[in-house]
Design a protein around this motif. Sequence first.
Motif, PDB file in Angstrom:
ATOM      1  N   SER A 163      16.962  41.291  82.898  1.00  0.00           N
ATOM      2  CA  SER A 163      17.298  42.383  81.980  1.00  0.00           C
ATOM      3  C   SER A 163      18.468  43.211  82.503  1.00  0.00           C
ATOM      4  O   SER A 163      18.620  43.429  83.703  1.00  0.00           O
ATOM      5  CB  SER A 163      16.095  43.299  81.782  1.00  0.00           C
ATOM      6  OG  SER A 163      16.450  44.402  80.971  1.00  0.00           O
ATOM      7  N   THR A 164      19.288  43.671  81.559  1.00  0.00           N
ATOM      8  CA  THR A 164      20.379  44.581  81.933  1.00  0.00           C
ATOM      9  C   THR A 164      19.917  46.037  81.856  1.00  0.00           C
ATOM     10  O   THR A 164      20.738  46.942  81.960  1.00  0.00           O
ATOM     11  CB  THR A 164      21.610  44.372  81.028  1.00  0.00           C
ATOM     12  OG1 THR A 164      21.218  44.603  79.664  1.00  0.00           O
ATOM     13  CG2 THR A 164      22.173  42.966  81.183  1.00  0.00           C
TER      14      THR A 164
ATOM     15  N   ILE B 246      14.267  47.258  84.549  1.00  0.00           N
ATOM     16  CA  ILE B 246      13.842  47.076  85.935  1.00  0.00           C
ATOM     17  C   ILE B 246      12.657  47.987  86.283  1.00  0.00           C
ATOM     18  O   ILE B 246      11.746  47.580  86.995  1.00  0.00           O
ATOM     19  CB  ILE B 246      15.046  47.346  86.870  1.00  0.00           C
ATOM     20  CG1 ILE B 246      16.041  46.184  86.768  1.00  0.00           C
ATOM     21  CG2 ILE B 246      14.608  47.578  88.306  1.00  0.00           C
ATOM     22  CD1 ILE B 246      17.405  46.471  87.381  1.00  0.00           C
TER      23      ILE B 246
ATOM     24  N   HIS C  87      23.673  46.085  90.799  1.00  0.00           N
ATOM     25  CA  HIS C  87      23.242  46.935  89.685  1.00  0.00           C
ATOM     26  C   HIS C  87      22.119  46.333  88.836  1.00  0.00           C
ATOM     27  O   HIS C  87      21.334  47.056  88.230  1.00  0.00           O
ATOM     28  CB  HIS C  87      24.429  47.263  88.781  1.00  0.00           C
ATOM     29  CG  HIS C  87      25.521  48.035  89.469  1.00  0.00           C
ATOM     30  ND1 HIS C  87      25.325  49.303  89.981  1.00  0.00           N
ATOM     31  CD2 HIS C  87      26.795  47.702  89.766  1.00  0.00           C
ATOM     32  CE1 HIS C  87      26.452  49.727  90.539  1.00  0.00           C
ATOM     33  NE2 HIS C  87      27.353  48.770  90.428  1.00  0.00           N
ATOM     34  N   PHE C  88      22.075  44.991  88.786  1.00  0.00           N
ATOM     35  CA  PHE C  88      21.120  44.368  87.869  1.00  0.00           C
ATOM     36  C   PHE C  88      20.060  43.521  88.589  1.00  0.00           C
ATOM     37  O   PHE C  88      19.256  42.870  87.939  1.00  0.00           O
ATOM     38  CB  PHE C  88      21.870  43.516  86.836  1.00  0.00           C
ATOM     39  CG  PHE C  88      22.875  44.311  86.043  1.00  0.00           C
ATOM     40  CD1 PHE C  88      22.475  45.110  84.981  1.00  0.00           C
ATOM     41  CD2 PHE C  88      24.216  44.307  86.385  1.00  0.00           C
ATOM     42  CE1 PHE C  88      23.392  45.865  84.264  1.00  0.00           C
ATOM     43  CE2 PHE C  88      25.149  45.057  85.681  1.00  0.00           C
ATOM     44  CZ  PHE C  88      24.736  45.848  84.618  1.00  0.00           C
ATOM     45  N   HIS C  89      20.116  43.523  89.911  1.00  0.00           N
ATOM     46  CA  HIS C  89      19.122  42.810  90.731  1.00  0.00           C
ATOM     47  C   HIS C  89      19.055  41.315  90.395  1.00  0.00           C
ATOM     48  O   HIS C  89      17.977  40.725  90.380  1.00  0.00           O
ATOM     49  CB  HIS C  89      17.739  43.449  90.588  1.00  0.00           C
ATOM     50  CG  HIS C  89      17.716  44.888  91.007  1.00  0.00           C
ATOM     51  ND1 HIS C  89      16.552  45.598  91.135  1.00  0.00           N
ATOM     52  CD2 HIS C  89      18.696  45.759  91.333  1.00  0.00           C
ATOM     53  CE1 HIS C  89      16.828  46.845  91.506  1.00  0.00           C
ATOM     54  NE2 HIS C  89      18.137  46.960  91.636  1.00  0.00           N
TER      55      HIS C  89
ATOM     56  N   ILE D 100      18.822  48.929  83.592  1.00  0.00           N
ATOM     57  CA  ILE D 100      18.940  49.257  85.023  1.00  0.00           C
ATOM     58  C   ILE D 100      18.006  50.378  85.457  1.00  0.00           C
ATOM     59  O   ILE D 100      18.023  50.806  86.608  1.00  0.00           O
ATOM     60  CB  ILE D 100      20.398  49.613  85.408  1.00  0.00           C
ATOM     61  CG1 ILE D 100      20.883  50.829  84.618  1.00  0.00           C
ATOM     62  CG2 ILE D 100      21.312  48.418  85.212  1.00  0.00           C
ATOM     63  CD1 ILE D 100      22.241  51.357  85.098  1.00  0.00           C
TER      64      ILE D 100
END
Lengths: 128, 150
Positions: free
Chosen positions: B54-55, B90, A43-45, B57
């Motif tokens: 970073s969270t 992202i 989900h967060f890579h 998404i």
Amino acid sequence: MTAAADRARMDPQLMLLLELQDLRAQRKELAESEQAGQVESEHFHIDPTAAGQELDLKIAELEGELDPGVRARYERILPSRDRVVVPVINGVCYGCFVSIPTATAGDQESHTDVQGCEHCGSFIYILG
Amino acid sequence: MKLRQLFTLDGVNLELESESKDDILKELIQLLDLEEKSEAILFKTLKRRENLGSTGIGKGIAIPHCRSLVVNELRLAYGRKPGGVDFNAIDGEPVYNFFLIVAPPLEVSNQYLPVLGKIAQFAKDPDIPGKLTEMEDPQDFLDLLEDRAP
């Protein structure tokens, strides 16, 4: 110093210990939980291996900022306990589940000293 | 446990005011109603997590999360920033919707990772960003979770 500022004041060494504890919890989860690595990468890579290495570096850096006395005690506790800092909730140490003295438990207004549980030796943080 | 059961009205703010990533995190933390010292620690821990990546998404959604000693049970909050804010997401786009998840280092029920996964899954539903934008009051958020979240 205002009352609000005083309430917000915390021993810098205790602050460091709490940061270290939180980072160690993250590190342990990434290292030991397949699910954690999966969620973070899917989900967060996040690359769990690289993240783990980065956390190790940060942990080492913060450990270097501990005062010698605090660090010596930290290193004594670390090999035998999962958590170096434990919460105290309703007067009970959550490291050993033994009640701690009222005078210690009542110090939640200040957190101006680094304190330990007299029974298990863990550093304590009064949560409520 | 369904996601709806983990949120309360007090933990929802549809009008976040902050204009920076750090201030958004602080505003979200305030929704958890912790003491000031604990807020400062939690902010540092969330920042450390953000520094790993970073969270945000994508599609206007971020899920800041961490484990921290300053909570004694799983705590969640939701905030919406109508104008959006740069969160290094992202996809490089502004973030409008923030789901905060904080868990203690040890949980008997072990809900943290499953809940994190459920929120990510919920947020990735193509309809959800639009539904979140349309909400008019905090109860709408809880109703949306009730209807659509696992």
